[in-house]
Write a protein that holds these residues in place. Structure first.
Motif, PDB file in Angstrom:
ATOM      1  N   VAL A 302       0.836  -1.202   0.000  1.00 23.25           N
ATOM      2  CA  VAL A 302       0.000   0.000   0.000  1.00 23.25           C
ATOM      3  C   VAL A 302       0.873   1.255   0.000  1.00 23.25           C
ATOM      4  O   VAL A 302       0.607   2.215  -0.732  1.00 23.25           O
ATOM      5  N   SER A 303       1.921   1.248   0.813  1.00 22.83           N
ATOM      6  CA  SER A 303       2.822   2.410   0.853  1.00 22.83           C
ATOM      7  C   SER A 303       3.462   2.643  -0.507  1.00 22.83           C
ATOM      8  O   SER A 303       3.571   3.795  -0.966  1.00 22.83           O
ATOM      9  N   GLN A 304       3.881   1.567  -1.164  1.00 24.39           N
ATOM     10  CA  GLN A 304       4.472   1.716  -2.487  1.00 24.39           C
ATOM     11  C   GLN A 304       3.436   2.202  -3.498  1.00 24.39           C
ATOM     12  O   GLN A 304       3.752   2.973  -4.408  1.00 24.39           O
ATOM     13  N   SER A 305       2.199   1.742  -3.334  1.00 21.30           N
ATOM     14  CA  SER A 305       1.126   2.184  -4.226  1.00 21.30           C
ATOM     15  C   SER A 305       0.859   3.674  -4.068  1.00 21.30           C
ATOM     16  O   SER A 305       0.576   4.375  -5.050  1.00 21.30           O
ATOM     17  N   ARG A 306       0.945   4.179  -2.846  1.00 16.55           N
ATOM     18  CA  ARG A 306       0.738   5.619  -2.626  1.00 16.55           C
ATOM     19  C   ARG A 306       1.767   6.432  -3.427  1.00 16.55           C
ATOM     20  O   ARG A 306       1.431   7.473  -4.016  1.00 16.55           O
ATOM     21  N   GLU A 307       3.010   5.964  -3.422  1.00 11.96           N
ATOM     22  CA  GLU A 307       4.046   6.668  -4.172  1.00 11.96           C
ATOM     23  C   GLU A 307       3.805   6.558  -5.672  1.00 11.96           C
ATOM     24  O   GLU A 307       4.042   7.501  -6.430  1.00 11.96           O
ATOM     25  N   ALA A 308       3.344   5.403  -6.115  1.00 17.25           N
ATOM     26  CA  ALA A 308       3.043   5.229  -7.540  1.00 17.25           C
ATOM     27  C   ALA A 308       1.925   6.172  -7.972  1.00 17.25           C
ATOM     28  O   ALA A 308       1.970   6.750  -9.066  1.00 17.25           O
ATOM     29  N   ILE A 309       0.932   6.353  -7.112  1.00 15.71           N
ATOM     30  CA  ILE A 309      -0.165   7.276  -7.427  1.00 15.71           C
ATOM     31  C   ILE A 309       0.356   8.701  -7.572  1.00 15.71           C
ATOM     32  O   ILE A 309      -0.088   9.458  -8.444  1.00 15.71           O
ATOM     33  N   ARG A 310       1.340   9.060  -6.742  1.00 11.73           N
ATOM     34  CA  ARG A 310       1.950  10.403  -6.860  1.00 11.73           C
ATOM     35  C   ARG A 310       2.645  10.556  -8.218  1.00 11.73           C
ATOM     36  O   ARG A 310       2.542  11.602  -8.868  1.00 11.73           O
ATOM     37  N   LEU A 311       3.351   9.499  -8.643  1.00 13.90           N
ATOM     38  CA  LEU A 311       4.024   9.551  -9.944  1.00 13.90           C
ATOM     39  C   LEU A 311       3.012   9.646 -11.081  1.00 13.90           C
ATOM     40  O   LEU A 311       3.229  10.381 -12.056  1.00 13.90           O
ATOM     41  N   PHE A 312       1.926   8.923 -10.953  1.00 12.48           N
ATOM     42  CA  PHE A 312       0.874   9.019 -11.971  1.00 12.48           C
ATOM     43  C   PHE A 312       0.276  10.427 -12.005  1.00 12.48           C
ATOM     44  O   PHE A 312      -0.034  10.960 -13.077  1.00 12.48           O
ATOM     45  N   ARG A 313       0.106  11.023 -10.834  1.00 11.42           N
ATOM     46  CA  ARG A 313      -0.453  12.374 -10.765  1.00 11.42           C
ATOM     47  C   ARG A 313       0.446  13.366 -11.501  1.00 11.42           C
ATOM     48  O   ARG A 313      -0.038  14.270 -12.194  1.00 11.42           O
ATOM     49  N   ASP A 314       1.755  13.175 -11.383  1.00 11.57           N
ATOM     50  CA  ASP A 314       2.690  14.040 -12.108  1.00 11.57           C
ATOM     51  C   ASP A 314       2.559  13.869 -13.622  1.00 11.57           C
ATOM     52  O   ASP A 314       2.889  14.779 -14.390  1.00 11.57           O
ATOM     53  N   LYS A 315       2.081  12.705 -14.045  1.00  8.08           N
ATOM     54  CA  LYS A 315       1.865  12.435 -15.468  1.00  8.08           C
ATOM     55  C   LYS A 315       0.481  12.869 -15.930  1.00  8.08           C
ATOM     56  O   LYS A 315       0.127  12.711 -17.100  1.00  8.08           O
ATOM     57  N   GLY A 316      -0.351  13.371 -14.985  1.00  6.70           N
ATOM     58  CA  GLY A 316      -1.709  13.771 -15.315  1.00  6.70           C
ATOM     59  C   GLY A 316      -2.686  12.622 -15.383  1.00  6.70           C
ATOM     60  O   GLY A 316      -3.774  12.748 -15.968  1.00  6.70           O
ATOM     61  N   VAL A 317      -2.336  11.483 -14.772  1.00  2.00           N
ATOM     62  CA  VAL A 317      -3.201  10.300 -14.779  1.00  2.00           C
ATOM     63  C   VAL A 317      -3.769  10.101 -13.374  1.00  2.00           C
ATOM     64  O   VAL A 317      -3.020  10.060 -12.394  1.00  2.00           O
ATOM     65  N   LYS A 318      -5.084   9.955 -13.275  1.00  2.00           N
ATOM     66  CA  LYS A 318      -5.736   9.759 -11.991  1.00  2.00           C
ATOM     67  C   LYS A 318      -5.819   8.266 -11.681  1.00  2.00           C
ATOM     68  O   LYS A 318      -6.365   7.486 -12.460  1.00  2.00           O
ATOM     69  N   VAL A 319      -5.244   7.884 -10.565  1.00  2.00           N
ATOM     70  CA  VAL A 319      -5.238   6.489 -10.126  1.00  2.00           C
ATOM     71  C   VAL A 319      -5.741   6.442  -8.693  1.00  2.00           C
ATOM     72  O   VAL A 319      -5.400   7.306  -7.874  1.00  2.00           O
ATOM     73  N   GLY A 320      -6.559   5.448  -8.380  1.00  2.00           N
ATOM     74  CA  GLY A 320      -7.123   5.313  -7.039  1.00  2.00           C
ATOM     75  C   GLY A 320      -6.438   4.219  -6.237  1.00  2.00           C
ATOM     76  O   GLY A 320      -5.634   3.440  -6.756  1.00  2.00           O
ATOM     77  N   LEU A 321      -6.768   4.187  -4.958  1.00  2.00           N
ATOM     78  CA  LEU A 321      -6.162   3.229  -4.028  1.00  2.00           C
ATOM     79  C   LEU A 321      -7.233   2.622  -3.134  1.00  2.00           C
ATOM     80  O   LEU A 321      -8.103   3.340  -2.630  1.00  2.00           O
ATOM     81  N   VAL A 322      -7.150   1.317  -2.925  1.00  2.00           N
ATOM     82  CA  VAL A 322      -7.949   0.642  -1.900  1.00  2.00           C
ATOM     83  C   VAL A 322      -6.974  -0.079  -0.976  1.00  2.00           C
ATOM     84  O   VAL A 322      -6.290  -1.018  -1.401  1.00  2.00           O
ATOM     85  N   LYS A 323      -6.880   0.402   0.256  1.00  2.00           N
ATOM     86  CA  LYS A 323      -6.044  -0.241   1.265  1.00  2.00           C
ATOM     87  C   LYS A 323      -6.895  -1.222   2.058  1.00  2.00           C
ATOM     88  O   LYS A 323      -7.892  -0.830   2.667  1.00  2.00           O
ATOM     89  N   ILE A 324      -6.495  -2.482   2.071  1.00  2.00           N
ATOM     90  CA  ILE A 324      -7.212  -3.515   2.816  1.00  2.00           C
ATOM     91  C   ILE A 324      -6.550  -3.669   4.182  1.00  2.00           C
ATOM     92  O   ILE A 324      -5.362  -3.988   4.268  1.00  2.00           O
TER      93      ILE A 324
END
Length: 401
Positions: A302-324
């Motif tokens: 999940v922590s790594q996914s949060r960072e990946a979402i930040r990188l996607f945001r810099d690319k202008g791509v919206k990505v979501g997260l579900v933490k279980i």
């Protein structure tokens, strides 16, 4: 179910022998002031135990949990843990934990990797005997050639033991899950063992800022009389089931006895959902639920996914997260709702098996949307760039098709 209280145990509002004030759980969790500390995950385990009124702990060394076990021993020396001993093996540790829990103690232990597998037979026994023991699994590799590095494969072995399983993303989760886990596990309508899971080394040996409850307050002591089975009563289920000859025979009574008790263990797990939702603020956490691309996982992934979402945001791509947060009970309805609008559901995992992806695919509609990966194993890290690359490459391939 009895409601007897031990007059020798300090009650809410009174001090224990270390001067900690026994305090209502919800007051500790939600109203007490918190201070920040910079701790490793192993030190966090010590701090959580220090505040949890633990009666008995057994230790056996195995990396990466050995330091945590040693620190709990220091708590015993300082008077914060009732009794503490070293077991002869991981299997022996879990049997000794069971004996203490049968006798009415609040019990804590830790293990990892091969230790988990060596101890494994005890875990479904704990669940069937309705023993609310807490064990922290600092998960690591279990394969040959031998490795001590972080890997979540061992969680797959634990899924159907009957234990509650909560997976901490970081040291903060670990601290909160340990203390809150006792409160849920010991509910009379639940009364099951709980495994609080953290990823070895990524959490246990990494320092993080953790918001701590005051060290001068502690959870109320476990009341062994407020449980669904009388303490050490050999004439009452489930303890009687373990000794009566008829239960080992091949007959209809034996089959029905075992089947009904397994169903009761599953029902007890389901009954844990209500309090777990309350204490953990839900079984899952969701960010950007309307995104077409979702990253869904538990633990360090999940922590790594949060960072990946930040990188996607810099690319202008919206990505979501579900933490279980809880693996057992598995948050089926919550995941189904959170992923209903997603076009792609990626499940990053620190193992080669993809057990979390299988779990998710089993509950969501249109499960062809579930993409198992990326995977790393054997102790490798998962840089967020790896997640981004996997998502982009997979979507490009699917669009091409």
């Amino acid at each position: 179910m009895g409601t007897h209280e031990n007059p020798n145990v300090p009650q809410i509002g009174t001090p224990n022998k270390k001067g900690q004030i026994i305090t209502a759980p919800e007051e500790i969790f939600f109203n007490s002031p918190r201070t920040q500390a910079f701790l490793t995950g192993s030190e966090v385990i010590k701090e959580a135990v220090k505040r949890s009124s633990v009666d008995f702990s057994v230790a056996y060394p195995i990396t990466p949990q050995s330091e945590a076990s040693s620190l709990v021993g220091e708590l015993y020396a300082d008077g914060y843990v009732g009794d503490y001993m070293r077991g002869e093996s991981e299997f022996a540790v879990m049997g000794q934990c069971a004996g203490a829990a049968f006798g009415g103690a609040r019990v804590f232990t830790t293990t990892a990797g091969p230790g988990t597998l060596r101890a494994f037979e005890n875990f479904p026994m704990w669940a069937g005997a309705r023993l609310p023991i807490q064990v922290v699994f600092t998960v690591r590799g279990v394969n040959s050639p031998l490795t001590i590095q972080p890997d979540t494969l061992e969680i797959a072995f634990m899924l159907e033991t009957g234990m509650l399983l909560w997976h901490a993303e970081d040291a903060q989760d670990l601290f909160d899950f340990m203390m809150k886990g006792y409160i849920v596990a010991e509910l009379p309508e639940v009364h099951l063992p709980i495994g609080v899971i953290c990823d070895g080394f990524f959490v246990t040996h990494t320092k993080d800022v953790v918001s701590m409850t005051p060290e001068n307050v502690a959870l109320p002591h476990y009341n062994p009389y407020a449980n669904p089975t009388p303490v050490m009563d050999m004439e009452t289920a489930p303890i009687r089931h373990m000794r009566d000859p008829f239960i080992m025979k091949s007959n209809y009574i034996s089959y029905m006895t075992h089947a009904s008790w397994q169903l009761e263990v599953k029902a007890a797990m389901e009954r844990s959902r209500k309090m777990t939702r309350k204490l953990l603020n839900g079984l899952i956490e969701v960010e950007n639920p309307d995104a077409e691309i979702l990253l869904v996982s538990s633990g360090t992934a999940v922590s790594q996914s949060r960072e990946a979402i930040r990188l996607f945001r810099d690319k202008g791509v919206k990505v979501g997260l579900v933490k279980i947060k809880t693996i057992r009970p598995f948050p089926k309805e919550e995941i189904r709702e959170a992923t209903k609008n997603a076009k792609y559901i990626f499940v990053p995992e620190f193992n080669v098996a993809g057990w979390m992806a299988r779990e998710i695919a089993s509950v969501v509609e249109r499960n062809e949307r579930v993409i198992a990966g990326p995977h790393v194993a054997g102790g490798m890290t998962m840089p967020p760039e790896v997640i981004v690359e996997e998502v982009e490459r997979t979507i490009a391939r699917m669009n091409k098709k």
